[in-house]
Design a protein around this motif. Structure first.
Motif, PDB file in Angstrom:
ATOM      1  N   LEU A 114       0.846  -1.154   0.113  1.00  0.00           N
ATOM      2  CA  LEU A 114       0.038   0.058   0.048  1.00  0.00           C
ATOM      3  C   LEU A 114       0.978   1.277   0.137  1.00  0.00           C
ATOM      4  CD1 LEU A 114      -2.721  -0.816   2.645  1.00  0.00           C
ATOM      5  CD2 LEU A 114      -2.921  -0.946   0.224  1.00  0.00           C
ATOM      6  N   LEU A 115       0.487   2.213  -0.862  1.00  0.00           N
ATOM      7  CA  LEU A 115       1.158   3.688  -0.897  1.00  0.00           C
ATOM      8  C   LEU A 115       0.033   4.381  -0.219  1.00  0.00           C
ATOM      9  CD1 LEU A 115       3.278   5.585  -1.655  1.00  0.00           C
ATOM     10  CD2 LEU A 115       2.363   5.368  -4.046  1.00  0.00           C
ATOM     11  N   VAL A 116       0.241   4.941   0.904  1.00  0.00           N
ATOM     12  CA  VAL A 116      -0.678   5.564   1.644  1.00  0.00           C
ATOM     13  C   VAL A 116       0.014   7.244   1.593  1.00  0.00           C
ATOM     14  CG1 VAL A 116      -2.145   6.242   3.496  1.00  0.00           C
ATOM     15  CG2 VAL A 116      -1.531   3.909   2.613  1.00  0.00           C
ATOM     16  N   PRO A 117      -0.375   8.211   0.710  1.00  0.00           N
ATOM     17  CA  PRO A 117       0.386   9.670   0.884  1.00  0.00           C
ATOM     18  C   PRO A 117      -0.171  10.077   2.232  1.00  0.00           C
ATOM     19  CG  PRO A 117      -0.831   9.233  -1.103  1.00  0.00           C
ATOM     20  CD  PRO A 117      -1.092   8.010  -0.541  1.00  0.00           C
ATOM     21  N   VAL A 118       0.514  11.258   2.546  1.00  0.00           N
ATOM     22  CA  VAL A 118       0.013  12.047   3.812  1.00  0.00           C
ATOM     23  C   VAL A 118       0.521  13.207   3.482  1.00  0.00           C
ATOM     24  CG1 VAL A 118       0.060  12.276   6.291  1.00  0.00           C
ATOM     25  CG2 VAL A 118       0.025  10.009   5.451  1.00  0.00           C
ATOM     26  N   GLY A 119      -0.734  14.168   2.949  1.00  0.00           N
ATOM     27  CA  GLY A 119      -0.043  15.622   2.578  1.00  0.00           C
ATOM     28  C   GLY A 119       0.627  15.303   1.234  1.00  0.00           C
ATOM     29  N   ALA A 120       1.581  16.357   0.951  1.00  0.00           N
ATOM     30  CA  ALA A 120       2.214  16.302  -0.164  1.00  0.00           C
ATOM     31  C   ALA A 120       3.513  15.701  -0.089  1.00  0.00           C
ATOM     32  CB  ALA A 120       2.576  17.899  -0.838  1.00  0.00           C
ATOM     33  N   THR A 167       4.176  -0.990  14.144  1.00  0.00           N
ATOM     34  CA  THR A 167       3.567   0.228  14.252  1.00  0.00           C
ATOM     35  C   THR A 167       3.412   1.250  12.918  1.00  0.00           C
ATOM     36  OG1 THR A 167       5.510   1.472  15.014  1.00  0.00           O
ATOM     37  CG2 THR A 167       4.285   0.437  16.640  1.00  0.00           C
ATOM     38  N   VAL A 168       2.376   1.811  12.923  1.00  0.00           N
ATOM     39  CA  VAL A 168       2.031   2.569  11.650  1.00  0.00           C
ATOM     40  C   VAL A 168       2.639   3.944  12.158  1.00  0.00           C
ATOM     41  CG1 VAL A 168       0.285   3.410  10.093  1.00  0.00           C
ATOM     42  CG2 VAL A 168      -0.128   1.272  11.209  1.00  0.00           C
ATOM     43  N   ARG A 169       3.482   4.396  11.109  1.00  0.00           N
ATOM     44  CA  ARG A 169       4.336   5.780  11.183  1.00  0.00           C
ATOM     45  C   ARG A 169       3.986   6.750  10.167  1.00  0.00           C
ATOM     46  NH1 ARG A 169      10.285   5.029  12.656  1.00  0.00           N
ATOM     47  NH2 ARG A 169      10.302   6.894  11.803  1.00  0.00           N
ATOM     48  N   ILE A 189       4.609   9.814   3.628  1.00  0.00           N
ATOM     49  CA  ILE A 189       3.930   8.477   3.340  1.00  0.00           C
ATOM     50  C   ILE A 189       3.876   7.399   4.736  1.00  0.00           C
ATOM     51  CG2 ILE A 189       4.485   8.241   0.749  1.00  0.00           C
ATOM     52  CD1 ILE A 189       6.607   6.207   1.900  1.00  0.00           C
ATOM     53  N   VAL A 190       2.839   6.802   4.673  1.00  0.00           N
ATOM     54  CA  VAL A 190       2.616   5.874   5.713  1.00  0.00           C
ATOM     55  C   VAL A 190       3.636   4.762   5.499  1.00  0.00           C
ATOM     56  CG1 VAL A 190       1.104   4.387   6.860  1.00  0.00           C
ATOM     57  CG2 VAL A 190       0.204   6.624   6.148  1.00  0.00           C
ATOM     58  N   VAL A 191       4.147   4.375   6.678  1.00  0.00           N
ATOM     59  CA  VAL A 191       5.183   3.168   6.684  1.00  0.00           C
ATOM     60  C   VAL A 191       4.858   2.360   8.026  1.00  0.00           C
ATOM     61  CG1 VAL A 191       6.961   4.243   5.462  1.00  0.00           C
ATOM     62  CG2 VAL A 191       7.113   4.502   7.963  1.00  0.00           C
ATOM     63  N   ALA A 192       5.178   1.049   7.650  1.00  0.00           N
ATOM     64  CA  ALA A 192       5.151  -0.028   8.744  1.00  0.00           C
ATOM     65  C   ALA A 192       6.555  -0.015   9.421  1.00  0.00           C
ATOM     66  CB  ALA A 192       4.440  -1.162   8.312  1.00  0.00           C
ATOM     67  N   ASP A 193       6.424   0.115  11.038  1.00  0.00           N
ATOM     68  CA  ASP A 193       7.933   0.035  11.454  1.00  0.00           C
ATOM     69  C   ASP A 193       7.757  -1.256  12.353  1.00  0.00           C
ATOM     70  OD1 ASP A 193      10.073   0.203  13.126  1.00  0.00           O
ATOM     71  OD2 ASP A 193       9.359   2.266  13.721  1.00  0.00           O
TER      72      ASP A 193
END
Length: 152
Positions: A29-35, A119-121, A38-42
């Motif tokens: 999954l590519l989840v953009p946050v703002g410009a 964790t989702v970061r 991105i969302v990453v799994a740690d």
């Protein structure tokens, strides 16, 4: 005194390539946050895009919703942006990249990753690219470009 028979040593021949196992199919999954984030799994210090498997009879959208969930149970999926595959010695690994609509940082706090150890970061995209493996870096760059241009 007994002597053992002498046998000729033959060179070991490599087995011919044979793709005898079914491919492993996954979704990332590519989840953009703002410009610029991105969302990453740690997962205990290992950073990666959220990913999971696609099982028989399951659509990419269903598999994507199983990877990341929120309170509503629905991710705002946008579209399929890239396909990457790697041929290992006996198996092909296919990864489909799905993109969501851009999310806010507040909405990301409600996301839950499929692996409870992770964790989702939210992370700046350039910082993630600096730490990514070359294959992952190329997959992310192509996915971002496809998301921006509207192509696959």
């Amino acid at each position: 005194m007994s002597t053992a028979p002498v046998t000729a040593v033959t060179p070991r021949l490599r087995a011919s390539y044979e793709n005898w196992r079914p491919p492993v199919v996954g979704v990332s999954l590519l989840v953009p946050v703002g410009a610029d984030c991105i969302v990453v799994a740690d997962l205990r210090g290992m950073l990666m895009l959220p990913l999971g498997g696609v099982y028989d009879g399951q659509t990419l959208q269903e598999a994507s919703r199983r990877v990341l969930t929120d309170a509503s149970g629905e991710l705002p999926l946008l579209r399929h942006v890239a396909v990457d595959w790697v041929q290992t010695r006996r198996r092909k690994v296919i990864t489909h990249v799905m993109a969501t609509t851009p999310m806010t940082r507040e909405a990301v706090t409600d996301l839950v990753y499929r692996d409870p150890r992770a964790t989702v970061r939210v992370m700046p995209t350039m910082q993630f690219l600096d730490q990514a493996w070359p294959a992952g870096k190329m997959r992310l760059l192509v996915s971002i470009q496809a998301l921006a241009t509207g192509a696959v």
